[in-house]
Design a protein around this motif. Structure first.
Motif, short mmCIF file in Angstrom:
data_model
loop_
_atom_site.label_atom_id
_atom_site.label_comp_id
_atom_site.label_asym_id
_atom_site.label_seq_id
_atom_site.Cartn_x
_atom_site.Cartn_y
_atom_site.Cartn_z
N VAL A 44 0.85 -1.19 0.00
CA VAL A 44 0.00 0.00 0.00
C VAL A 44 0.89 1.24 0.00
O VAL A 44 1.97 1.24 0.60
CB VAL A 44 -0.93 -0.01 1.23
N ALA A 45 0.44 2.27 -0.67
CA ALA A 45 1.20 3.52 -0.73
C ALA A 45 1.53 4.04 0.66
O ALA A 45 0.66 4.11 1.52
CB ALA A 45 0.41 4.57 -1.51
N ASP A 46 2.79 4.38 0.86
CA ASP A 46 3.28 4.85 2.15
C ASP A 46 3.39 6.37 2.10
O ASP A 46 4.38 6.93 1.62
CB ASP A 46 4.63 4.21 2.45
N GLY A 47 2.36 7.06 2.59
CA GLY A 47 2.31 8.51 2.51
C GLY A 47 3.47 9.19 3.21
O GLY A 47 3.97 8.72 4.24
N THR A 48 3.87 10.33 2.70
CA THR A 48 4.99 11.11 3.22
C THR A 48 4.46 12.38 3.89
O THR A 48 3.29 12.74 3.74
CB THR A 48 5.93 11.51 2.08
N PRO A 49 5.32 13.09 4.61
CA PRO A 49 4.89 14.39 5.15
C PRO A 49 4.36 15.33 4.08
O PRO A 49 3.42 16.09 4.32
CB PRO A 49 6.16 14.93 5.81
N THR A 213 -0.07 5.51 5.94
CA THR A 213 1.37 5.69 6.13
C THR A 213 1.87 4.74 7.20
O THR A 213 1.14 4.40 8.14
CB THR A 213 1.70 7.14 6.53
N ASN A 214 3.10 4.33 7.05
CA ASN A 214 3.76 3.51 8.06
C ASN A 214 4.64 4.36 8.97
O ASN A 214 5.36 3.83 9.80
CB ASN A 214 4.60 2.41 7.38
N SER A 215 4.57 5.67 8.79
CA SER A 215 5.32 6.63 9.63
C SER A 215 4.34 7.67 10.15
O SER A 215 4.41 8.86 9.80
CB SER A 215 6.43 7.30 8.82
N PRO A 216 3.40 7.27 11.00
CA PRO A 216 2.31 8.18 11.39
C PRO A 216 2.77 9.45 12.10
O PRO A 216 2.24 10.53 11.84
CB PRO A 216 1.44 7.31 12.30
#
Length: 485
Positions: A44-49, A213-216
């Motif tokens: 799944v797409a991993d959203g960025t800041p 995202t995997n970097s919430p």
């Protein structure tokens, strides 16, 4: 298996920003796992800041136009989403089962509840009321109106990805707020499917934006402190919730926090034991015990402890563990290997402190993150399991002798989400219900979920309420207009 692959292949796996599906700006992805096998289902797409900032900018730009859409139109869009959720129930249930591990029957029950939240808030959209009155001093009028609070950041949990998502998004839309939604990285597919349903139901582009995202922290904390959002709704752990509330306070965001629980489940000697067992099975074993409302401490009056423990073990033995998609399965895996390790540690600590292991207490020999249904008896206060959320299929039984003793023990926690009380004495039922330091009480029943009722806790279990007429209030601001005659 072909049907499973087809369902995963058809599910959206990109970001939804401004009505358009797209990859993460950095092109990154993260894996979604099947907890019943440990295998990766998809990427799944991993959203960025940058993606998060863009989504919030779109929500801000869309807020004024969406807030001016007549309430009846917003209501009709939500009603259409309710209908689509029922039409897509089989697809939603299969995807949810594959990424969350829960049995298909439980997934379908969650879909029905989620759809009911959407319908409920479709109806609440046209019931937003204000007030007009004469000033007590005379010579003036008091006008009170309700307006959408503004762009909302909605952070949903993994354990009920559809119903908790719907319980946040629907009142926001009903109130006239635009949204930026963060699904849990463990279960993003269900939320992305729900976002697609809202789009198909006619919700305008930019009103519902979803950034998996995997970097919430990296992606969403800057959104909270940006000053552009005006509302934060979070469901998750108390530790994270406190941190996010601190961030939100810097910009005075309106905040809703549905956090951890440590629910007492009290069975008096005059209770209908079979009914109490039914209630315990409902609250303890739903979603394998991975719920904030699960019975965490089961207080049983000493005179009936042996009988209750024996009957409970008989019921727990009857669960069929396996992949949620398999016929006859009524208990799935835990969500991750980490969570299974937490449950194991809590059980081992209880036994080391003197609790009797009646049954279970081990991981079965099979792939996936499974843990046996477990009953612990005579659990001492020193055991960690009496103070920490279990989030697993473990029932710790704690004896008590008197009403006063169990009230004190039940309230001896920083948490205050829900309590369950089983007694046939109506005077005692009212006394103990009123004495519980919780936001909700289940009286002779093991479920408090009701779309028409306010859901939420006190103390470290959170702030605000979801559901009921109170749920839409969380997304509205009150404005007073003073009129001089």
């Amino acid at each position: 298996m072909d049907q499973e692959r087809a369902a995963i292949a058809a599910a959206p796996k990109q970001l939804l920003i401004g009505g358009k599906w797209g990859d993460a700006s950095g092109g990154g992805t993260f894996g979604v796992h099947d907890p019943s096998t440990g295998e990766v289902l998809c990427q799944v797409a991993d959203g960025t800041p940058e993606d998060g900032a863009r989504a919030l900018d779109v929500a801000v730009a869309t807020q004024k136009s969406w807030g001016k859409v007549p309430a009846r139109q917003r209501s009709e869009m939500l009603r259409r989403a309710f209908e689509l959720m029922h039409e897509r129930a089989d697809e939603l249930a299969l995807v949810m089962t594959l990424e969350a591990g829960k049995p298909v029957g439980e997934a379908k029950a969650e879909i029905a509840l989620a759809a009911d939240f959407v319908r409920h808030f479709a109806e609440e959209a046209v019931r937003i009321r204000g007030n007009y009155q004469e000033s007590p001093a005379g010579g003036a009028r008091i006008i009170v109106t309700r307006q959408p609070v503004g762009p909302a950041i909605l952070i949903a949990p993994w354990n009920f990805p559809l119903s908790m998502g719907a319980r946040k998004i629907a009142p926001a839309l009903a109130a006239g707020c635009t949204t930026v939604v963060k699904p849990a990285p463990e279960t993003p597919l269900t939320m992305l499917l729900l976002a697609g349903i809202f789009t198909e139901a006619g919700i305008p582009d930019g009103v519902v934006n979803v950034v998996p995202t995997n970097s919430p922290a990296e992606v969403f904390e800057p959104l909270i402190t940006s000053g552009k959002a005006r509302k934060l709704s979070f469901t998750g752990s108390t530790q994270v919730g406190v941190h996010l509330a601190e961030l939100a306070a810097k910009r005075m965001l309106k905040v809703s926090m549905e956090l951890g629980g440590n629910a007492p489940f009290i069975v008096f000697e005059d209770a209908d034991i079979e009914n109490a067992l039914d209630g315990l099975m409902m609250t303890k074993m739903r979603n394998g015990g991975e719920t904030c409302t699960a019975a965490n401490r089961v207080y049983v009056q000493r005179s009936i402890m042996d009988t209750f423990a024996g009957k409970l073990a008989d019921r727990m033995t009857g669960f069929v563990q396996g992949r949620g998609v398999d016929e006859g399965v009524d208990l799935g895996p835990l969500i991750t290997e980490k969570q299974r390790g937490t449950v194991e540690t809590l059980v081992a600590d209880a036994v080391a402190n003197g609790a009797e292991l009646v049954m279970g207490g081990a991981r079965p020999d099979r792939p996936g993150y499974f843990y046996q249904p477990t009953v612990l008896k005579d659990v001492p206060k020193a055991a960690r399991i009496t103070r920490e959320e279990i989030f697993g299929p473990v029932a710790p039984l704690i004896p008590f002798d008197s009403e006063g003793e169990v009230i004190a023990a039940a309230n001896d926690t920083d948490y205050g989400l829900v309590a369950y009380i089983f007694t046939e004495n109506h005077r005692r039922a009212l006394r103990v219900s009123e004495a519980m330091e919780t936001g909700m009480v289940g009286l002779n029943q093991g479920s408090v979920s009701n779309v028409a009722a306010p859901f939420g806790g006190v103390k470290m279990s959170g702030l605000g309420r979801e559901g009921g007429p109170e749920g839409i209030d969380e997304f509205l601001e009150t404005k007073f207009v003073a009129v001089q005659l």
